[in-house]
Design a protein around this motif. Structure first.
Motif: not given
Ligand code: TRP
Length: 334
Positions: A34-45, A77-83
């Motif tokens: 997460s420091d190196e990249y702009e991260c999107f982590y999705s819960v792929v419902d 706040e740093k990683n975009c964690i979303y549905y």
């Protein structure tokens, strides 16, 4: 690129209960990225309903998975964690990409063949076009890198093929994503059958350590773990059970296999298995504690869900509008 950072996208399904394999093989490594990249982590419902789900259970598990992302150390706040289902661009881009994907390509997907065989009573079109939705996930955020397990490599390949095909027609629209194969992305195998991956959908619960297993359960499962008759703790392909336990031990303690071999030199399997179990408990305990703390703060998690859906939607819409224009959809009048 977002700012001066490359973009990373990955996702997990909230079906089944996450295992130690999911944590050590994926989630734990995500945290280091997460420091190196702009991260999107999705819960792929949206992917999950390609197989029938009980609605209440799916909703509960999706929330649990999102919470677990945070508990594992991903700073929301740093990683975009979303549905995934909160950002309509996934479905909209998927439709367009469907029109650039061939039946023949999808027919070759081994996961489709496996799942079709397993769910013969429900071979729906979503199961077939599953890889196109995955392509939409990745391309929507112009991801440069995608951490995936070996079982998803074929889907990443088709994503690249679709993106290249689209770019060849319309110019440079999509970033062509690369697989990110982690250094320590240990592939954890079943404790009961070290020839098989530890899986959340395993029928034999003794083969998998679930992230929410209590210490007694963890120790009991390790005591029962399948070993061999060689009788020495060595990191060798000829001793797949022991090798898997060493992988787990090393992933949990940060030791190398050589260090661990030395540590257990001349000691019995019983003792070794106990040590692995304890190392796992040491990793799971704080994780479970953080999950518990987060579960008590509903408003905080709700805020994360709302804000990150907005953030994801912002980037998704940017790509989507560009694509819609390229294929000839009329401009929106405001
Ligand atoms: N199909 C992936 C899996 O089951 C999950 C997934 C969906 C994913 N979309 C993705 C993974 C995009 C990486 C990138 O494991």
């Amino acid at each position: 690129m977002i700012g001066d950072k490359k973009v990373l996208f990955s996702g997990m399904q909230a079906t089944g209960t996450l295992t130690l394999g999911n944590y050590l093989g994926a989630l734990k490594n995500w945290v280091t990225l997460s420091d190196e990249y702009e991260c999107f982590y999705s819960v792929v419902d949206m992917h999950s309903i390609t197989v029938r789900q009980d609605p209440a259970t799916l909703r509960k598990r999706a929330r649990a998975l999102l919470t677990l992302y945070i508990a594992a150390g991903l700073d929301p706040e740093k990683n975009c964690i979303y549905y995934q289902s909160h950002v309509s661009g996934h479905a909209e881009l998927m439709w367009i990409l469907n029109c650039f994907t061939y039946m023949g390509e999808l027919n070759r997907m081994t996961q489709f063949k496996d799942k079709a065989a397993k769910h013969a009573d429900n071979i729906n079109a979503g199961l077939f076009t599953y890889p196109v939705l995955m392509a939409a996930d990745i391309l929507l955020y112009q991801a440069d890198v995608v951490p995936v397990g070996i079982d998803q490599m074929q889907h990443l390949e088709i994503t690249r093929d679709i993106a290249i095909r689209f770019n060849n027609i319309y110019g440079d629209v999509f970033t062509i994503p690369e697989a990110y194969i982690g250094k320590t992305g240990a592939k954890i195998m079943s404790l009961q059958d070290p020839g098989k991956k530890m899986s959340k959908s395993d029928e034999n619960p003794n083969g998998s350590i679930y992230l929410m297993d209590d210490p007694d359960t963890v120790i009991r499962k390790f005591k029962r773990a399948v070993t061999d008759s060689v009788g020495c703790v060595r990191y060798s392909d000829e001793q797949p059970g022991i090798k898997n336990l060493l992988d787990i031990y090393c992933a949990c303690t940060g030791k190398t296999p050589a260090e661990a071999e030395k540590e257990f030199d001349g000691r019995g399997y019983g003792e070794f298995k106990m040590a692995v179990g304890e190392a796992v408990v040491d990793v799971l305990k704080p994780l479970q504690q953080r999950v518990e703390d987060l579960n008590r703060d509903k408003a905080y998690i709700d805020g994360i869900i709302r804000d990150n859906a907005r953030k994801a939607d912002y980037y998704a819409t940017k790509t989507l509008r560009k694509v819609q224009k390229k294929v000839g959809f009329p401009e929106r009048i405001r």
